[in-house]
Structure formats: C-alpha cells, structure tokens
Scaffold this motif. Structure first.
Motif, PDB file in Angstrom:
ATOM      1  N   GLU A   1       0.817  -1.195  -0.019  1.00 55.37           N
ATOM      2  CA  GLU A   1       0.233   0.027  -0.065  1.00 55.37           C
ATOM      3  C   GLU A   1       0.936   1.303   0.048  1.00 55.37           C
ATOM      4  OE1 GLU A   1      -3.097   1.218  -0.279  1.00 55.37           O
ATOM      5  OE2 GLU A   1      -2.306   3.228  -0.007  1.00 55.37           O
TER       6      GLU A   1
ATOM      7  N   GLY B   1      -0.165   4.303   0.632  1.00 53.96           N
ATOM      8  CA  GLY B   1      -0.550   5.418   1.951  1.00 53.96           C
ATOM      9  C   GLY B   1       0.108   4.938   3.254  1.00 53.96           C
TER      10      GLY B   1
ATOM     11  N   THR C   1     -11.954   4.404  -0.523  1.00 53.84           N
ATOM     12  CA  THR C   1     -12.427   3.887   0.571  1.00 53.84           C
ATOM     13  C   THR C   1     -12.903   4.515   1.779  1.00 53.84           C
ATOM     14  OG1 THR C   1     -11.747   1.581  -0.261  1.00 53.84           O
ATOM     15  CG2 THR C   1     -12.171   1.610   2.005  1.00 53.84           C
TER      16      THR C   1
ATOM     17  N   ILE D   1     -22.902   3.713   1.313  1.00 55.14           N
ATOM     18  CA  ILE D   1     -24.172   2.664   1.308  1.00 55.14           C
ATOM     19  C   ILE D   1     -24.172   1.380   0.629  1.00 55.14           C
ATOM     20  CG2 ILE D   1     -26.439   3.092  -0.115  1.00 55.14           C
ATOM     21  CD1 ILE D   1     -25.581   5.399   1.778  1.00 55.14           C
TER      22      ILE D   1
ATOM     23  N   SER E   1       4.510   1.852   0.760  1.00 55.61           N
ATOM     24  CA  SER E   1       5.252   1.075  -0.213  1.00 55.61           C
ATOM     25  C   SER E   1       4.674   1.294  -1.528  1.00 55.61           C
ATOM     26  CB  SER E   1       5.145  -0.424   0.317  1.00 55.61           C
ATOM     27  OG  SER E   1       5.815  -0.472   1.424  1.00 55.61           O
TER      28      SER E   1
ATOM     29  N   GLN F   1     -15.615   1.660  -9.490  1.00 55.45           N
ATOM     30  CA  GLN F   1     -16.107   2.728  -8.991  1.00 55.45           C
ATOM     31  C   GLN F   1     -17.567   2.427  -8.359  1.00 55.45           C
ATOM     32  OE1 GLN F   1     -17.842   3.802 -13.395  1.00 55.45           O
ATOM     33  NE2 GLN F   1     -19.071   4.687 -11.953  1.00 55.45           N
TER      34      GLN F   1
ATOM     35  N   THR G   1     -19.923  -2.141  -1.834  1.00 50.15           N
ATOM     36  CA  THR G   1     -21.072  -2.882  -1.734  1.00 50.15           C
ATOM     37  C   THR G   1     -20.733  -4.356  -2.542  1.00 50.15           C
ATOM     38  OG1 THR G   1     -22.680  -1.451  -2.159  1.00 50.15           O
ATOM     39  CG2 THR G   1     -23.535  -3.446  -2.057  1.00 50.15           C
TER      40      THR G   1
HETATM   41  C1  FAD Z   1     -17.874   9.799  -4.108  1.00 49.28           C
HETATM   42  C2  FAD Z   1     -17.758   8.356  -4.176  1.00 49.28           C
HETATM   43  C3  FAD Z   1     -19.117   7.679  -3.498  1.00 49.28           C
HETATM   44  C4  FAD Z   1     -19.329   6.366  -3.517  1.00 49.28           C
HETATM   45  N1  FAD Z   1     -20.359   5.747  -2.679  1.00 49.28           N
HETATM   46  C5  FAD Z   1     -20.341   4.582  -2.665  1.00 49.28           C
HETATM   47  C6  FAD Z   1     -21.518   3.815  -2.052  1.00 49.28           C
HETATM   48  O1  FAD Z   1     -22.194   4.682  -1.360  1.00 49.28           O
HETATM   49  N2  FAD Z   1     -21.408   2.406  -2.149  1.00 49.28           N
HETATM   50  C7  FAD Z   1     -20.502   1.911  -2.790  1.00 49.28           C
HETATM   51  O2  FAD Z   1     -20.861   0.519  -2.836  1.00 49.28           O
HETATM   52  N3  FAD Z   1     -19.506   2.304  -3.303  1.00 49.28           N
HETATM   53  C8  FAD Z   1     -19.335   3.550  -3.385  1.00 49.28           C
HETATM   54  N4  FAD Z   1     -18.428   4.286  -3.928  1.00 49.28           N
HETATM   55  C9  FAD Z   1     -17.469   3.396  -4.552  1.00 49.28           C
HETATM   56  C10 FAD Z   1     -16.444   2.662  -3.475  1.00 49.28           C
HETATM   57  O3  FAD Z   1     -15.995   3.794  -2.711  1.00 49.28           O
HETATM   58  C11 FAD Z   1     -15.117   2.248  -4.308  1.00 49.28           C
HETATM   59  O4  FAD Z   1     -15.614   1.531  -5.303  1.00 49.28           O
HETATM   60  C12 FAD Z   1     -14.226   1.323  -3.439  1.00 49.28           C
HETATM   61  O5  FAD Z   1     -13.781   2.355  -2.428  1.00 49.28           O
HETATM   62  C13 FAD Z   1     -12.936   1.123  -4.345  1.00 49.28           C
HETATM   63  O6  FAD Z   1     -12.128   0.543  -3.251  1.00 49.28           O
HETATM   64  P1  FAD Z   1     -10.576   0.042  -3.983  1.00 49.28           P
HETATM   65  O7  FAD Z   1     -10.040  -0.629  -2.941  1.00 49.28           O
HETATM   66  O8  FAD Z   1     -10.954  -0.247  -5.238  1.00 49.28           O
HETATM   67  O9  FAD Z   1      -9.854   1.759  -4.219  1.00 49.28           O
HETATM   68  P2  FAD Z   1      -9.428   2.502  -3.033  1.00 49.28           P
HETATM   69  O10 FAD Z   1      -9.905   2.729  -1.868  1.00 49.28           O
HETATM   70  O11 FAD Z   1      -8.970   3.925  -3.910  1.00 49.28           O
HETATM   71  O12 FAD Z   1      -7.930   1.939  -2.836  1.00 49.28           O
HETATM   72  C14 FAD Z   1      -6.771   1.665  -3.799  1.00 49.28           C
HETATM   73  C15 FAD Z   1      -5.653   1.661  -2.827  1.00 49.28           C
HETATM   74  O13 FAD Z   1      -4.623   1.548  -3.765  1.00 49.28           O
HETATM   75  C16 FAD Z   1      -3.278   2.210  -3.397  1.00 49.28           C
HETATM   76  N5  FAD Z   1      -2.429   2.613  -4.284  1.00 49.28           N
HETATM   77  C17 FAD Z   1      -2.490   3.135  -5.530  1.00 49.28           C
HETATM   78  N6  FAD Z   1      -1.544   3.138  -6.349  1.00 49.28           N
HETATM   79  C18 FAD Z   1      -0.669   2.047  -5.616  1.00 49.28           C
HETATM   80  C19 FAD Z   1       0.709   1.728  -5.777  1.00 49.28           C
HETATM   81  N7  FAD Z   1       1.342   2.218  -7.232  1.00 49.28           N
HETATM   82  N8  FAD Z   1       1.253   0.896  -5.125  1.00 49.28           N
HETATM   83  C20 FAD Z   1       0.560   0.634  -3.841  1.00 49.28           C
HETATM   84  N9  FAD Z   1      -0.683   1.171  -3.561  1.00 49.28           N
HETATM   85  C21 FAD Z   1      -1.249   1.861  -4.523  1.00 49.28           C
HETATM   86  C22 FAD Z   1      -3.949   3.407  -2.854  1.00 49.28           C
HETATM   87  O14 FAD Z   1      -3.167   4.321  -1.923  1.00 49.28           O
HETATM   88  C23 FAD Z   1      -5.334   3.053  -2.454  1.00 49.28           C
HETATM   89  O15 FAD Z   1      -5.036   2.945  -0.914  1.00 49.28           O
HETATM   90  C24 FAD Z   1     -18.346   5.476  -4.101  1.00 49.28           C
HETATM   91  C25 FAD Z   1     -17.092   6.223  -4.591  1.00 49.28           C
HETATM   92  C26 FAD Z   1     -16.956   7.493  -4.673  1.00 49.28           C
HETATM   93  C27 FAD Z   1     -15.634   8.168  -4.831  1.00 49.28           C
END
Ligand code: FAD
Length: 489
Positions: A34, A36, A44, A50, A172, A337, A342
């Motif tokens: 990660e 961060g 996230t 929701i 990392s 997205q 969910t």
């Molecule tokens: C405004 C908004 C409203 C939403 N509302 C909802 C909702 O109500 N209900 C729902 O179901 N979904 C919702 N979503 C969608 C949901 O939040 C996301 O789909 C979900 O959080 C995505 O998770 P993720 O782990 O893919 O991404 P992230 O949470 O972005 O995690 C990706 C991680 O990868 C890390 N990373 C990136 N590049 C690197 C690298 N090179 N090396 C190491 N680490 C790296 C980042 O630091 C980050 O921690 C919403 C999204 C947004 C933006």
C-alpha cells in the motif's frame, strides 16, 4: 533466499483488503503493498457508505451482478468482523406526478433478481419518512439496502487478513512490475518483492499499475464527488437512505444518516484530471445543499461540521474490470467505482475463482479464524454526567480522551495494537472516532498525541494529519457566510 509470496495484492482499499482477507482462509503467503500511510486512504475512506440495493445497474454489467452478490454478504461479514452495518432500506423519491422513472428502476431490480423492491405512494412515503418534504409524491423502497462504515470495514478486513498470516507493507508504492505467472518481481522505492500472482487493486491508479505490467487496454477517468457532513444526531431526521432520481453520471444526490447518526448529503459528480485532488469547493457545496433542500427542507447549516471529496475510479469500459490480464498471473480488480464498496465481498470471491482457474492451489487453512473483535464497542453515546468524571483522571483504560465521541484511552490503545502500524492521529480517528465530533479534534488531539507518544513503538507524528496536509476544505464559517449573503440578495 528471498521469500516468494503466493499472491501480492497492490492497494489496501476495500477491494485489496477484501481480496487479501478472502485468500487468507487458504494456505497461502499473501503480501499487501500500500502506497499510503494507512489502509483505506483512497476512495474507501470518502464515499457515501451505502450498501446499495442492486437495482441501479443492469445485471448485464459486472457492477450490477456483483452489487447484489456483495450486498447479500454484508450481514454475515459484519457478524464476523464487526465493522458496522445497518440495514436501513433505501428510497428513491420524486416530486413528479409521473412515477415512470421509479418503475423503470423497479423493473431493472426485479430483472436482477431482487425481491425486496416496491413502489410507495405519497401517503406511505410520509409515514416512512415524516420529515421529508411534503411535495414528494412517489418512492421506490428497497428494504435490503443499508449503511456501513467503509474504512472500518477495510481496517477490519486487513486486521483479520493479518491475523490469519497476511503481511501488509505501508508506504510501499509499487513503482514497477516485471515477469509473469510464477515469477513476478515488484519494486517499491525501498524494497523488491517476488510473487507468483499479482492482484492490481490500486483504485484510481489501477490503470497506472496495469501499465507497469505492460497492460494498457483501459484508462481510469477520475470523477470526484463532494459531501457535507453534519453533527452527530442530525442523521435521525431520516430513516432510510434517500436518493433523488439518478442522473446520467450516477445515482444522483442522496441524504442519509451515517452509521453514527450524522446526516450526510452529496455526492455531486465532476470529471477531473487530477486523481488526487480531494479539496472541496464552496459553489459545489452550495449546489449540493440546494439539491438536498428539495428533498429535506430541515437541513440546518449551523450543524455542518465537515466537507470532503472522494474520487471515483471510473473506467474507460464503464464497468468493473476484473479479469486475468493478457499477462498470465496478473489480475486486475480495476475501475471499481460505485457500487464497489457494496460489491467488494463478491469481487474478492471472483478474484479467488480467477486465481483458482489460473492454477493457484487453494487449500483450506484449518487455523483460519474469521472473527475480529470490534474497536468501538458501542455506537450509543452515554449521558454527559457519566463522562465528566472520567475526563481528567490519571491514565486508565476508562479515561475519556475524546469528549465529543466519548473515546476512551483503552480504545485508543486497542486500535494501535492490532497489527497495522498506526502513526497518525488520523489513523486513530478512523479506528475510534476520536476527533470526529463537534469540535473536530480541538479538545482531544493533544490528548491522543499524549497517549500515542507513551505507547508507540513507531515514531508518532502528532502534527501530521492527512486531512489537514494542504488539502483545501470548505469550513463551516465559509458556508454559513455564503448562505447568509445569498439569502440577503
Ligand atoms: C464519491 C463516491 C461515492 C461512492 N459511494 C459508494 C457507495 O455509497 N456505495 C458503494 O458501494 N460504493 C461507493 N463508492 C465506490 C467505492 O467507494 C469504491 O468502489 C471503493 O472504495 C473502491 O475501493 P478500491 O479498493 O478499489 O480503491 P481505493 O479505496 O482507492 O484503494 C486503492 C488503494 O490503492 C493504493 N495504491 C494506488 N496506487 C498504488 C501503488 N502504485 N502502489 C501501492 N498502492 C497503491 C491507494 O493508495 C489506495 O489505498 C463511491 C465512490 C466515490 C468516490
């Protein structure tokens, strides 16, 4: 000799942590990398929280199918991991005479296999939501939808994966990925790692990580959404998650209570070039405020405590991309997205299937423990008379450190000792809620720092707070001044 991990997961948002936790039930060595300073620092931690019903996207899309499968897993997962989930139900509402758009959503939901959807008329709408505006005429009720605490969920997933043997490396950022199934090399600025399989769960940067492995068949098109959060207790105004009608850019503006009874309104949707810009904008805030007033006139801007922005990882395919890429062993969980939160439990199961089909042997670990104790034991606030005598006692587990959210020293110590290094007040905040209340940390930040200085094995920087590290956020006084001056015009 250098260790070769079975699976390296890049990204510790809800998708990466759910995948790591799912795989930790097998006899596998798992590495989470990660960028961060903590887990759950991307989309996230900044979304609507929701647990969507599953009627908004068609079952012809992965988004649609995985939303329903994911939603159905929440109650059991919450029992195991205690991150917080409340099935409130949701309502899409309209003030139009014609309920046709709601019937279209109803039809799509039923085609998707939902059996807990129905249209409600004005009389029932008023009964279900007595405080919403009386001009609203129709609603689409989905009983199974709800709210959760997304960052607590990712923290819980990560803690449980670690308890079951996974390794997490924070700060990392992956810079390069070379190789193919059986022998990948992954470089971060500090170290190189080897893994047989690589999962790309890098959120809004997942296209950049894919490019490192030579895959350039999709792009992420960031789309931000802003929010206004109101003080604890204000969320009691609504019983369900309330959506306006969907727009071409998404599910539209919503009003909801958070798991902790804060009213939350937003998000809007704006395409932006910068993947990391999470600043908030006064004019966008005001538009959200106005749009919500159309649904709920009781909004009180004096109760506004905080604005924030989340950035959606919209993909150029307009759907989730979950597949073994053309580089064997490199699996994308990209473009996640909404409704990615969910869908996350189902995304994890899908990735597990892809790995199995690609030849990874999944042998159950007899020692797998699916349970994780909660950090926050009660979501109810105690009477102030009980709290006051505990504010200024000497160090003790029951000492109250955060007055607004009633967080104890014991909870802070517990949060910091669960296998994930917690080096910031921000990290304590997301685990315990300390400094999330009315005073936004004015009272408790030095008190948290004192506890952390005393117990930290890692250097603790009390000044560092990602939330205040140059990100420009609309403050309460700005919003109030703006709304007041507009009212005088
Ligand atoms: C405004 C908004 C409203 C939403 N509302 C909802 C909702 O109500 N209900 C729902 O179901 N979904 C919702 N979503 C969608 C949901 O939040 C996301 O789909 C979900 O959080 C995505 O998770 P993720 O782990 O893919 O991404 P992230 O949470 O972005 O995690 C990706 C991680 O990868 C890390 N990373 C990136 N590049 C690197 C690298 N090179 N090396 C190491 N680490 C790296 C980042 O630091 C980050 O921690 C919403 C999204 C947004 C933006």
């Amino acid at each position: 000799m250098k260790r070769i991990y079975d699976v390296a997961v890049i990204g510790a948002g809800i998708v990466g942590t759910a995948i790591a936790r799912r795989l930790s039930r097998y006899q596998l060595s798992i590495l989470i990398l990660e960028e961060g300073i903590d887990v759950a620092m991307g989309a996230t931690k900044a979304n609507s929280a929701i647990v969507h019903g599953g009627y908004a996207e068609p079952a012809s899309t992965l988004k649609g199918r995985l939303c329903i499968a994911g939603r159905r897993a929440f109650a059991e997962l919450d029992q195991e991991l205690n991150f917080g989930f409340r099935q409130t139900g949701s309502l899409v509402v309209t003030a139009e005479d014609d309920p046709a758009p709601l019937y279209r959503l109803l039809k799509q939901g039923r085609q998707n296999g939902l059996d807990d959807l129905r249209i409600v008329d004005q009389a029932e709408l008023r009964e279900l939501e007595p405080k919403l505006n009386r001009e609203l005429k129709w609603g689409l009720l989905c009983e199974g939808a709800g709210v959760c605490s997304p960052y607590e969920m990712a923290i819980a997933m990560a803690e449980n994966a670690i308890a079951n043997g996974a390794e997490l490396k924070l700060e990392s950022a992956v810079k390069a990925v070379r190789g193919s199934r059986g022998s990948f090399t992954i470089d971060t600025a500090r170290e190189s790692f080897q893994a047989r399989y690589v999962i790309n769960a890098a959120g809004v940067k997942s296209d950049l990580v894919a490019q490192m492995a030579g895959i350039d068949d999709f792009a992420i098109l960031p789309r931000s959404g802003q929010y206004l959060l109101f003080a604890r207790g204000t969320g009691k105004a609504v019983n369900h998650v309330i959506f306006g009608l969907p727009t071409e850019k998404g599910k539209g503006i919503l009003i909801t209570s958070t798991l902790y009874d804060n009213l939350l309104i937003g998000p809007d949707a704006s395409d932006q070039a910068d993947r990391e810009d999470t600043s908030t904008d006064l004019h966008r805030m005001a538009k959200i405020y106005d749009a919500c007033k159309e649904l709920y006139d009781g909004l009180d801007p004096r109760q506004f405590i905080r604005s924030f922005t989340g950035v959606r990882a919209c993909s150029s395919t307009d759907d989730f991309i979950i597949e073994e890429s053309r580089v064997p062993g490199f699996i994308n969980a990209a473009g996640i997205q909404s409704p990615g939160l969910t869908a996350s439990p189902a995304i994890a199961c899908m990735v597990e299937d892809i790995l199995a089909k690609s030849g990874l042997v999944l042998e159950a670990d007899p020692d797998f423990n699916p349970h994780r104790e909660p950090i926050i034991k009660s979501r109810e606030l105690r009477p102030l008379s009980e709290i006051k005598p505990l504010l200024d006692i000497p160090s003790a587990p029951e000492k109250i450190i955060c007055r607004c959210e009633q967080v104890t020293e014991g909870e802070i110590i517990d949060a910091a000792g669960r296998g994930i290094p917690v080096n910031t007040i921000d990290g304590i905040k997301r685990r315990t809620r300390a400094s999330m209340g009315w005073c936004q940390g004015t009272f408790c930040r030095p008190r948290i720092a004192e506890v952390m200085d005393r117990i930290s094995e890692h250097p603790f920087d009390a000044r560092f707070d990602i939330e205040h590290s140059g990100v420009s956020r609309v403050e309460k006084s700005e919003l109030l001044d703006f709304l007041n001056s507009r009212a005088k015009e």
